[in-house]
Design a protein around this motif. Structure first.
Motif, mmCIF file in Angstrom:
data_model
loop_
_atom_site.group_PDB
_atom_site.id
_atom_site.type_symbol
_atom_site.label_atom_id
_atom_site.label_comp_id
_atom_site.label_asym_id
_atom_site.label_seq_id
_atom_site.Cartn_x
_atom_site.Cartn_y
_atom_site.Cartn_z
ATOM 1 N N UNK A 43 0.832 -1.209 0.000
ATOM 2 C CA UNK A 43 0.000 0.000 0.000
ATOM 3 C C UNK A 43 0.868 1.261 0.000
ATOM 4 N N UNK A 44 0.191 2.392 -0.186
ATOM 5 C CA UNK A 44 0.897 3.667 -0.347
ATOM 6 C C UNK A 44 1.759 4.005 0.871
ATOM 7 N N UNK A 45 1.315 3.585 2.060
ATOM 8 C CA UNK A 45 2.087 3.888 3.275
ATOM 9 C C UNK A 45 3.405 3.116 3.299
ATOM 10 N N UNK A 46 3.341 1.871 2.807
ATOM 11 C CA UNK A 46 4.569 1.058 2.744
ATOM 12 C C UNK A 46 5.545 1.670 1.742
ATOM 13 N N UNK A 47 5.012 2.095 0.590
ATOM 14 C CA UNK A 47 5.873 2.697 -0.438
ATOM 15 C C UNK A 47 6.530 3.961 0.123
ATOM 16 N N UNK A 48 5.747 4.774 0.846
ATOM 17 C CA UNK A 48 6.261 6.012 1.423
ATOM 18 C C UNK A 48 7.350 5.704 2.455
ATOM 19 N N UNK A 49 7.109 4.688 3.259
ATOM 20 C CA UNK A 49 8.080 4.292 4.278
ATOM 21 C C UNK A 49 9.398 3.851 3.630
ATOM 22 N N UNK A 50 9.274 3.095 2.539
ATOM 23 C CA UNK A 50 10.467 2.642 1.808
ATOM 24 C C UNK A 50 11.169 3.841 1.172
ATOM 25 N N UNK A 51 10.385 4.752 0.608
ATOM 26 C CA UNK A 51 10.963 5.940 -0.038
ATOM 27 C C UNK A 51 11.800 6.739 0.961
ATOM 28 N N UNK A 52 11.261 6.912 2.169
ATOM 29 C CA UNK A 52 11.959 7.685 3.198
ATOM 30 C C UNK A 52 13.291 7.018 3.544
ATOM 31 N N UNK A 53 13.265 5.701 3.712
ATOM 32 C CA UNK A 53 14.491 4.993 4.102
ATOM 33 C C UNK A 53 15.524 5.011 2.968
ATOM 34 N N UNK A 54 15.045 4.969 1.731
ATOM 35 C CA UNK A 54 15.983 5.038 0.596
ATOM 36 C C UNK A 54 16.583 6.447 0.538
ATOM 37 N N UNK B 175 24.030 15.122 -14.521
ATOM 38 C CA UNK B 175 22.978 16.018 -14.045
ATOM 39 C C UNK B 175 23.372 16.616 -12.711
ATOM 40 N N UNK B 176 22.799 17.785 -12.442
ATOM 41 C CA UNK B 176 23.050 18.402 -11.132
ATOM 42 C C UNK B 176 22.155 17.741 -10.093
ATOM 43 N N UNK B 177 22.632 17.782 -8.865
ATOM 44 C CA UNK B 177 21.862 17.151 -7.787
ATOM 45 C C UNK B 177 20.569 17.887 -7.506
ATOM 46 N N UNK B 178 19.546 17.112 -7.242
ATOM 47 C CA UNK B 178 18.277 17.722 -6.833
ATOM 48 C C UNK B 178 18.124 17.454 -5.343
ATOM 49 N N UNK B 179 17.762 18.493 -4.620
ATOM 50 C CA UNK B 179 17.562 18.306 -3.177
ATOM 51 C C UNK B 179 16.180 17.710 -2.982
ATOM 52 N N UNK B 180 16.163 16.553 -2.346
ATOM 53 C CA UNK B 180 14.868 15.896 -2.174
ATOM 54 C C UNK B 180 14.433 15.798 -0.733
ATOM 55 N N UNK B 181 13.145 15.886 -0.588
ATOM 56 C CA UNK B 181 12.544 15.827 0.738
ATOM 57 C C UNK B 181 12.669 14.413 1.301
ATOM 58 N N UNK B 182 13.200 14.325 2.519
ATOM 59 C CA UNK B 182 13.363 13.008 3.128
ATOM 60 C C UNK B 182 12.214 12.705 4.076
#
Lengths: 135, 204
Positions: A43-54, B175-182
């Motif tokens: 689900x979207x929450x899992x994807x978001x959680x993975x995105x944050x950790x990446x 490419x130049x780095x893009x600052x991304x929201x963590x």
């Protein structure tokens, strides 16, 4: 969180997750990918959680891609409600994952970082995953 | 060294699966002036070869030697098992359409300055005379600075080889780095717009 902007219908049938994946099984952009070994709904929450950790671990030189999009809805009936009365209300947005699907891709990092990220992503998903690379 | 191949007389899923269990990979050989023939090759021998698409090898089919190129490799996505191979026989004086991988060497100047190397086109489709086949195109990227681009037209491709890709296609860029929201996004409860709703009202 990821979800469609417009949909044709509010509710859909539950997508099938039988069989093996035939699409999105090869690396398209990055040097490393996180591939599903098992199957399940993500689900979207899992994807978001993975995105944050990446994003936290990939560093300044790294880049990543999310290869899946949750465009199917998961419905749920309220608690303590008897059966009947139609399909429940939309609860979350999901993506059906079959074995072989590449979920995330990464580049600009070394193997050690990629393995570390893959392990952290694996903890956040309801099925087994593995790291794949071009080399 | 030639790759040993056995003629395959039986066809079908069950036969193919049984063969795979016994360490054989179903394959097919075709080409100009060659009657298509179904084959088995040993997976163990195949692993010793460099069996990527575009690799040229000699096939020993029950005594006769055929020079062939690996045209396609079918791989099971989840396990990585080799399911099937396509070989194209090479005849003198003909051309073959091959997908050749692009390999980059060196560390770009732009990356040292903090840029990100974007390797966009990783393989190019070429029409090559069968006697001048090569397996990869090596590109040196060490001089690439921020914003520099290498296009398909800049690739070191030998004479007599026809490029079937768009010459303006980008191969590598810095490419130049893009600052991304963590930080994690807040959970939204809103629902998307339903397209069919408005339409129904109009009909009524």
């Amino acid at each position: 969180m990821l979800m469609p902007k417009r949909v044709k219908y509010r509710k859909n049938h539950l997508p099938h997750i039988k069989g093996k994946e035939t699409r999105g099984t090869e690396l398209a952009f990055g040097d490393y990918g996180i591939q599903a070994v098992g199957r399940g709904y993500i689900d979207a929450r899992m994807i978001e959680s993975c995105r944050v950790v990446i994003a936290k671990n990939i560093g300044k030189t790294g880049k990543y891609w999310i290869k899946i999009f949750p465009d199917r809805v998961w419905t749920k009936k309220p608690l303590e409600v008897r059966m009947g009365g139609g399909k429940g209300d939309p609860e979350k947005w999901i993506f059906p994952v079959r074995p072989g699907r590449i979920l995330f891709e990464m580049t600009g990092i070394d193997g050690e970082t990629a393995r570390h990220i893959a392990r952290l992503v694996g903890y956040r998903l309801p099925f087994e995953t593995k790291l794949v690379s071009r080399v | 060294m030639a790759l040993e191949a056995i003629k395959r007389l039986e066809k079908g899923t069950r036969v193919a699966r049984r063969a795979r269990r016994n360490g054989l990979v179903p394959a097919v050989l075709y080409g100009k002036g060659v009657d298509p023939v179904c084959l088995y090759v040993s997976l163990k021998e195949l692993r010793q070869e460099h069996f990527n698409v575009g690799h040229v090898l000699d096939l020993a089919i029950q005594g006769s030697l055929v020079k062939a190129i690996i045209k396609d490799v079918q791989i099971e996505p989840a396990t990585g098992a080799v399911l099937h191979l396509d070989f194209q026989a090479l005849s003198a004086g003909s051309t073959v359409t091959v997908t050749v991988p692009v390999v980059i060497t060196g560390e770009p100047v732009g990356v040292k300055k903090g840029g990100i190397l974007e390797f966009i086109t990783r393989e190019v489709e070429l029409e090559i005379p069968s006697d001048r086949l090569f397996e990869q195109i090596v590109v040196d990227v060490s001089n690439l600075d921020l914003g520099d681009i290498i296009h398909v037209r800049d690739l070191p491709i030998p004479e007599g080889v026809k490029v079937l890709e768009d010459p303006d296609e980008v191969v590598v860029t810095i490419a130049e780095q893009e600052v991304e929201e963590v930080a994690a996004e807040a959970e939204t409860v809103s629902e998307p717009e339903v397209i069919s709703k408005g339409k129904k009202e109009e009909e009524e």
